[in-house]
Design a protein around this motif. Sequence first.
Motif, mmCIF file in Angstrom:
data_model
loop_
_atom_site.group_PDB
_atom_site.id
_atom_site.type_symbol
_atom_site.label_atom_id
_atom_site.label_comp_id
_atom_site.label_asym_id
_atom_site.label_seq_id
_atom_site.Cartn_x
_atom_site.Cartn_y
_atom_site.Cartn_z
ATOM 1 N N PHE A 6 0.831 -1.190 0.000
ATOM 2 C CA PHE A 6 0.000 0.000 0.000
ATOM 3 C C PHE A 6 0.873 1.251 0.000
ATOM 4 N N GLU A 7 0.361 2.279 -0.660
ATOM 5 C CA GLU A 7 0.928 3.609 -0.507
ATOM 6 C C GLU A 7 0.122 4.323 0.575
ATOM 7 N N THR A 96 -8.747 0.934 3.719
ATOM 8 C CA THR A 96 -8.661 1.028 2.267
ATOM 9 C C THR A 96 -9.972 0.588 1.631
ATOM 10 N N ARG A 124 -4.679 -0.127 -3.866
ATOM 11 C CA ARG A 124 -3.222 -0.051 -3.695
ATOM 12 C C ARG A 124 -2.803 1.150 -2.855
ATOM 13 N N ARG A 125 -3.764 1.984 -2.476
ATOM 14 C CA ARG A 125 -3.505 3.086 -1.537
ATOM 15 C C ARG A 125 -4.371 2.874 -0.309
ATOM 16 N N TRP A 127 -5.405 4.775 3.808
ATOM 17 C CA TRP A 127 -5.278 5.814 4.831
ATOM 18 C C TRP A 127 -5.024 5.159 6.177
ATOM 19 N N LEU A 211 -9.796 6.701 -2.749
ATOM 20 C CA LEU A 211 -9.107 5.436 -2.954
ATOM 21 C C LEU A 211 -9.949 4.591 -3.893
#
Length: 225
Positions: A6-7, A96, A124-125, A127, A211
């Motif tokens: 994850f980013e 996510t 893929r992102r 918080w 996201l």
Amino acid sequence: MFPLRFEVAGEPVEVRVSTLLNAGYAGRGQDDVAAHVAELAELGVPAPTRTPCLYPVAPYLAMQVDEVPVQHGRTSGEAEWALVVAGPDERDVLLTVACDHTDRELEVHGVAWSKQAGPDVLGRRAWRLADVADRVDELTLTAWAGGERIQRGTLGELLTPQYWLGELRERGLLAEGTVLLSGTIPMDVGVDQFAGSWRVELGDPATGDTLACEYAVRRMPEPVA
């Protein structure tokens, strides 16, 4: 098993999934729960004996993919959020977007079985949950099937991340590597969920950030048997 990556606020976070759980019938209001039970009943799925439900799923089914292979034309996703426990501290709990892709033919024989027949696709992102916890009910969930909007709501319609953290703690599952999907919100009336692509967005109206997870559905060749 491949790790999830994850980013998070511009930094990479890697998680090896050891426990994967799917919540079900997890609407905060009984009207929403009844609506979801009715949606599934139309597909032949028997009503649960209690709500909410929690289904263990094979950890390797937590994926970040652009394509989901399926065996037939009656599979579909669901707009969900996911908790990802990425470490031992409170700030290691991530939030996510996710899409639980389910075999609807198998679901009529057993919801738990159907959860094993398709992946949980995650964004893929992510918080950090702590960064959005004060406004989590205002976060939005939206899904499109084949380009047509099929779901739209807020996290205020579902049991909260804090509720599920409490459940995980009580069951001894609040540990690094645990991923939990939230259950879903009702579908729009009259839409076709059996589509060739799915997209789900988790939005934060306070910041404008979104996201997303998105994938194509690919029909596999017929079996030779």
